[in-house]
Design a protein around this motif. Structure first.
Motif, PDB file in Angstrom:
ATOM      1  N   ARG A   1       4.085   8.877  -7.573  1.00 15.79           N
ATOM      2  CA  ARG A   1       3.233   7.804  -7.941  1.00 15.79           C
ATOM      3  C   ARG A   1       1.895   7.680  -7.753  1.00 15.79           C
ATOM      4  O   ARG A   1       1.272   8.586  -6.784  1.00 15.79           O
ATOM      5  N   GLY A   2       1.163   6.919  -8.331  1.00 14.06           N
ATOM      6  CA  GLY A   2      -0.387   6.900  -8.022  1.00 14.06           C
ATOM      7  C   GLY A   2      -1.309   7.828  -8.547  1.00 14.06           C
ATOM      8  O   GLY A   2      -2.546   7.946  -8.184  1.00 14.06           O
TER       9      GLY A   2
ATOM     10  N   LYS B   1      -5.589  10.173  -4.240  1.00 13.66           N
ATOM     11  CA  LYS B   1      -4.344  10.115  -3.510  1.00 13.66           C
ATOM     12  C   LYS B   1      -4.305  10.903  -2.407  1.00 13.66           C
ATOM     13  O   LYS B   1      -4.519  11.919  -2.215  1.00 13.66           O
ATOM     14  N   THR B   2      -3.831   9.968  -1.185  1.00 14.84           N
ATOM     15  CA  THR B   2      -4.282  10.708   0.200  1.00 14.84           C
ATOM     16  C   THR B   2      -2.910  10.724   0.953  1.00 14.84           C
ATOM     17  O   THR B   2      -2.977  11.521   2.086  1.00 14.84           O
ATOM     18  N   LYS B   3      -1.906  10.438   0.518  1.00 16.30           N
ATOM     19  CA  LYS B   3      -0.832  10.599   1.412  1.00 16.30           C
ATOM     20  C   LYS B   3       0.431  10.805   0.292  1.00 16.30           C
ATOM     21  O   LYS B   3       0.644  10.461  -0.571  1.00 16.30           O
ATOM     22  N   VAL B   4       1.509  11.679   0.586  1.00 15.49           N
ATOM     23  CA  VAL B   4       2.382  12.318  -0.202  1.00 15.49           C
ATOM     24  C   VAL B   4       3.861  12.436   0.726  1.00 15.49           C
ATOM     25  O   VAL B   4       3.732  12.870   1.803  1.00 15.49           O
ATOM     26  N   ILE B   5       4.542  11.554   0.508  1.00 16.72           N
ATOM     27  CA  ILE B   5       6.116  11.421   0.952  1.00 16.72           C
ATOM     28  C   ILE B   5       7.125  11.869   0.122  1.00 16.72           C
ATOM     29  O   ILE B   5       6.857  11.556  -1.125  1.00 16.72           O
ATOM     30  N   GLU B   6       8.150  12.706   0.167  1.00 22.77           N
ATOM     31  CA  GLU B   6       9.094  13.110  -0.844  1.00 22.77           C
ATOM     32  C   GLU B   6       9.881  12.070  -1.280  1.00 22.77           C
ATOM     33  O   GLU B   6      10.267  11.886  -2.345  1.00 22.77           O
ATOM     34  N   ASN B   7      10.251  11.157  -0.025  1.00 26.15           N
ATOM     35  CA  ASN B   7      11.434  10.159  -0.706  1.00 26.15           C
ATOM     36  C   ASN B   7      11.450   8.871   0.266  1.00 26.15           C
ATOM     37  O   ASN B   7      11.088   9.119   1.666  1.00 26.15           O
ATOM     38  N   PHE B   8      11.621   7.839  -0.359  1.00 21.39           N
ATOM     39  CA  PHE B   8      11.786   6.565   0.667  1.00 21.39           C
ATOM     40  C   PHE B   8      13.476   6.570   0.920  1.00 21.39           C
ATOM     41  O   PHE B   8      14.113   7.115   0.175  1.00 21.39           O
ATOM     42  N   GLY B   9      13.634   5.473   1.779  1.00 18.56           N
ATOM     43  CA  GLY B   9      14.932   5.115   1.989  1.00 18.56           C
ATOM     44  C   GLY B   9      15.573   4.512   0.822  1.00 18.56           C
ATOM     45  O   GLY B   9      14.992   4.047  -0.119  1.00 18.56           O
TER      46      GLY B   9
ATOM     47  N   ALA C   1      -6.480  -3.127  -4.229  1.00 18.47           N
ATOM     48  CA  ALA C   1      -5.771  -3.066  -2.940  1.00 18.47           C
ATOM     49  C   ALA C   1      -5.014  -1.678  -2.432  1.00 18.47           C
ATOM     50  O   ALA C   1      -4.222  -1.764  -1.384  1.00 18.47           O
ATOM     51  N   HIS C   2      -5.073  -0.734  -3.447  1.00 22.35           N
ATOM     52  CA  HIS C   2      -4.328   0.342  -3.166  1.00 22.35           C
ATOM     53  C   HIS C   2      -5.550   1.712  -3.240  1.00 22.35           C
ATOM     54  O   HIS C   2      -5.282   2.517  -4.264  1.00 22.35           O
ATOM     55  N   ASP C   3      -6.043   1.950  -1.918  1.00 25.12           N
ATOM     56  CA  ASP C   3      -6.873   3.049  -2.196  1.00 25.12           C
ATOM     57  C   ASP C   3      -6.340   4.567  -1.883  1.00 25.12           C
ATOM     58  O   ASP C   3      -6.969   5.558  -1.584  1.00 25.12           O
TER      59      ASP C   3
ATOM     60  N   HIS D   1       0.786  -1.069  -0.030  1.00 25.17           N
ATOM     61  CA  HIS D   1       0.024   0.078  -0.012  1.00 25.17           C
ATOM     62  C   HIS D   1       0.723   1.234  -0.045  1.00 25.17           C
ATOM     63  O   HIS D   1       0.580   2.270  -0.737  1.00 25.17           O
ATOM     64  N   SER D   2       2.060   1.272   0.734  1.00 30.77           N
ATOM     65  CA  SER D   2       2.945   2.364   0.673  1.00 30.77           C
ATOM     66  C   SER D   2       3.490   2.640  -0.182  1.00 30.77           C
ATOM     67  O   SER D   2       4.053   4.042  -0.483  1.00 30.77           O
ATOM     68  N   TYR D   3       3.486   1.781  -1.263  1.00 26.86           N
ATOM     69  CA  TYR D   3       4.332   1.990  -2.644  1.00 26.86           C
ATOM     70  C   TYR D   3       3.808   3.453  -3.549  1.00 26.86           C
ATOM     71  O   TYR D   3       4.727   4.404  -3.853  1.00 26.86           O
ATOM     72  N   TYR D   4       2.426   3.502  -3.163  1.00 27.04           N
ATOM     73  CA  TYR D   4       2.054   4.801  -3.913  1.00 27.04           C
ATOM     74  C   TYR D   4       1.908   5.855  -3.089  1.00 27.04           C
ATOM     75  O   TYR D   4       1.382   7.061  -3.488  1.00 27.04           O
TER      76      TYR D   4
END
Length: 384
Positions: free
Chosen positions: A167-168, A365-373, A207-209, A159-162
């Motif tokens: 993305r998404g 799209k309900t969540k936005v993060i700048e970068n993953f590790g 599976a990716h709301d 789920h966190s992929y998007y």
């Protein structure tokens, strides 16, 4: 020596960097660029690269010491970056998908032709022994006419992929699993079996709301000769099994490799045809292994083309054809109708704006993060 700049230092950039480092007799990396320069600095430090760091690709376009550019940025940026570098005399290798629309693909191809430069689109899964050998087998026509093709492009993403900022969304990612994951197998399918004439498709998000785009699609493609292909694109399949199966009139071949041939008894029931199976197996076994696989194989192909040793295997025309088939899948699933190919320039799905106005939006799209590790990623291609 071919000097290389890499635009974008996200997850896929390391595949490019490691490939160029492996091929260091032919090329050297001179610059990394990312809108988050700390990411570029981190990967340069991790891989011990002595390169210039930039946060704006436009600062690199006029540099005379850059011959080739790898574009590893989000899909919606591909066209602008590629066209700018091509217009300044650089060869361009762009990550999949080629662009967000057919109009952008046409602009990229026009720039490559106008400036007499190479434009190649990443299709690294072509560059594997199983795929190259299967293509050679199909080219012999020993299986007889292909009557049915099955493409299972199975991936799994949490789920966190998007949650990643680009993305998404249709605007920035350009689509979901069909465009950004199954593009590998759709490219190979089209390379091996040509373009169909009609497409009927369904897309869904199961599976990716937290994403506007699809996470599962099924398309049925029909050819003028009546043969049918089915393409399943997914990021909800655990295990990520991936396969392409070509059923000919006389035999079946596939990746992962399997050959099976049948002939008819008097009553129409099947009996094995070991002679044909042996003939096909001998063709498969007679193919030499390629020198480099995956991204390294494709980058080596591009370097050879730049040096005038061969034509590039995956050019911008082929990249556009793959996107045209994917666009037809989105058009069919969004409008609920059968779509005929080719798609013309007056088609509402030809431009990016047209796509954004007509595609099916599943969730906000309900969540936005700048970068993953800097986590390891999976790129498919384990077909042995």
């Amino acid at each position: 020596m071919i000097n290389v700049a890499i635009i974008g230092s996200g997850a896929i950039a390391s595949a490019h960097i490691n490939s160029y480092l492996e091929l260091n007799k032919d090329c050297t990396i001179v610059a990394l660029c990312d809108i988050y320069p700390e990411k570029a600095k981190a990967i340069a430090h991790e891989l011990n690269l002595d390169v210039d760091i930039s946060n704006d690709f436009k600062s690199l376009i006029a540099r005379s010491d850059i011959d080739l550019v790898s574009v590893c940025t989000p899909p919606y940026t591909h066209a602008e970056i590629a066209v700018d570098f091509l217009n300044h005399g650089k060869h361009v290798l762009v990550e999949k998908p080629m662009a967000s629309s057919l109009a952008e693909c046409d602009a990229m191809n026009a720039a490559a032709e106008r400036n007499k430069k190479i434009l190649s689109v990443i299709s690294q899964n072509r560059f594997s022994d199983p795929m190259m050998k299967l293509k050679s087998v199909l080219d012999t026509k020993l299986m007889g006419p292909i009557v049915h093709t099955q493409i299972d492009s199975y991936w799994w993403r949490g789920h966190s992929y998007y949650d990643l900022w680009w993305r998404g969304t249709w605007e920035k990612e350009g689509g979901g699993c069909t465009l950004n994951h199954a593009v590998h197998h759709i490219d190979i399918f089209r390379w091996m079996n040509g373009m169909p004439s009609e497409v009927t498709a369904i897309t869904t998000n199961t599976a990716h709301d937290n994403a506007e785009v699809e996470d599962l699609s099924i398309a049925i493609c029909q050819y003028d000769d009546g043969s049918i292909a089915q393409i399943t694109s997914s990021v909800v399949h655990h295990g990520e099994e991936q396969q392409l199966i070509f059923q000919g009139k006389d035999a079946r071949v596939s990746v992962p490799w399997k050959v099976k041939a049948s002939k008819s008894l008097e009553n129409g029931f099947p009996v094995d045809n070991p002679k044909l199976e042996l003939d096909i197996q001998q063709v498969y076994d007679s193919q030499e292994s390629i020198q480099y696989e995956g991204h390294t194989g494709q980058i080596y192909d591009v370097l050879q083309a730049i040096n005038g040793e061969k034509e590039v295997l995956v050019d911008g025309i082929q990249g556009r054809q793959t996107l045209e088939l994917i666009t037809a899948i989105y058009k069919s699933s969004s409008l609920g109708e059968k779509v005929s190919l080719p798609l013309e320039k007056d088609d509402p799905f030809y431009t990016r704006d047209g796509m954004l106005s007509n595609v099916k939006y599943f969730y906000e799209k309900t969540k936005v993060i700048e970068n993953f590790g800097m986590n390891e990623i999976t790129t498919g291609g384990n077909y042995k």
